[in-house]
Scaffold this active site. Sequence first.
Site, PDB file in Angstrom:
ATOM      1  NE  ARG A  23     -27.624  16.262  45.138  1.00 42.99           N
ATOM      2  CZ  ARG A  23     -28.326  17.342  45.410  1.00 42.99           C
ATOM      3  NH1 ARG A  23     -29.249  17.784  44.553  1.00 42.99           N
ATOM      4  NH2 ARG A  23     -28.102  18.041  46.508  1.00 42.99           N
ATOM      5  CG  ASP A  24     -26.914  21.000  43.987  1.00 41.31           C
ATOM      6  OD1 ASP A  24     -27.820  21.042  43.152  1.00 41.31           O
ATOM      7  OD2 ASP A  24     -26.764  21.865  44.862  1.00 41.31           O
ATOM      8  CG  HIS A 216     -26.623  24.034  49.936  1.00 45.75           C
ATOM      9  ND1 HIS A 216     -26.276  22.741  49.581  1.00 45.75           N
ATOM     10  CD2 HIS A 216     -26.864  24.667  48.774  1.00 45.75           C
ATOM     11  CE1 HIS A 216     -26.328  22.618  48.266  1.00 45.75           C
ATOM     12  NE2 HIS A 216     -26.683  23.792  47.750  1.00 45.75           N
ATOM     13  CG  HIS A 218     -27.470  28.346  45.440  1.00 49.01           C
ATOM     14  ND1 HIS A 218     -28.128  27.875  44.333  1.00 49.01           N
ATOM     15  CD2 HIS A 218     -27.299  27.263  46.248  1.00 49.01           C
ATOM     16  CE1 HIS A 218     -28.347  26.575  44.455  1.00 49.01           C
ATOM     17  NE2 HIS A 218     -27.851  26.178  45.610  1.00 49.01           N
ATOM     18  CB  CYS A 249     -32.579  24.721  42.213  1.00 44.89           C
ATOM     19  SG  CYS A 249     -34.117  23.845  42.568  1.00 44.89           S
ATOM     20  CG  ASN A 258     -24.497  24.588  44.569  1.00 49.81           C
ATOM     21  OD1 ASN A 258     -25.342  24.707  45.441  1.00 49.81           O
ATOM     22  ND2 ASN A 258     -24.641  23.739  43.560  1.00 49.81           N
TER      23      ASN A 258
END
Length: 314
Positions: A23-24, A216, A218, A249, A258
């Site tokens: 997804r991300d 989470h 980065h 993002c 990520n």
Amino acid sequence: MTPDVHPLAGLPEAVRIWEVGARDGLQNEAVSVPTEVKAELVRRLVAAGLRTVEVTSFVSPRWVPQLADAAELFTRLEQRPDVRYPVLVPNLAGLDRARAVGVRDVAVFASATETFARRNLNRGLDESLAQFEPVVAAARTDGLGVRGYVSMCFGDPWEGAVAPEAVVRVVRRLLDMGCDELSLGDTIGVATPGHVVALLDALAAAGVPRSQVGVHFHDTYGQALANTLAALQQGITTVDASAGGLGGCPYARSATGNLATEDLVWQLDGLGIRTGVDLAALVATSSWLAEYLGRPSPSRVVRALAPAPPEESA
């Protein structure tokens, strides 16, 4: 090759990896990836041992056209009792679409800052949180698991440093409305280990248990693994990561990739912390995806362990 195992005192025995690559990662691709490729990626991730794989977002295709196939993708996945396929739902319409195909776990995506809330959600911070209340309530009524993402927890490209108190306020709102767990997002990768500890301490002082918190990170400034270790030392046992280090993002240009799942697993394996993930199978999966996308994986572990391409004959 695998790392030698040298445990450190005070770390958890096991860590749950919340895989976000499907997804991300793929939502940031300039060209939409075919549904069958996404489904194959998810199948490979599950075969490698990942048991929480966030697969898509039921957002309007107008905003994220790369995820327009959310319903079709979800129906192609093998539903197993030991595997969770969370999806993002921005509003009640997205939740209705997700429930229609049998989704069991959903997530809402909030911000710790006013500016990012307006840029990402087109509404103010308080207004966006109010929008999530009926979504979370409806999901809980249906017995769904609900996660709350909080972005910009450590820094914002428009507002600068973010005070822990601002994050605590948003986290408490999400928990009070019924979220099961929260993910603290270092969206632009500016956190350092001391900042991570300070935020976790602030949350604990506000009555937020470590068991309901995931992290989470980065790797914009190369701090993701150091920050993860600091979080583990504070009792965190859920870590978000993206296969091959994909993602960022779309609404914050300084938000690069990520934390790579392979880099995380290498560290955890070396610390003797159980993940259930087969690192070789995961590296093979990210190598396959990198070849499909036509560029090398950002993951250092993938680059180190992936087989070298065959030499061309003269």
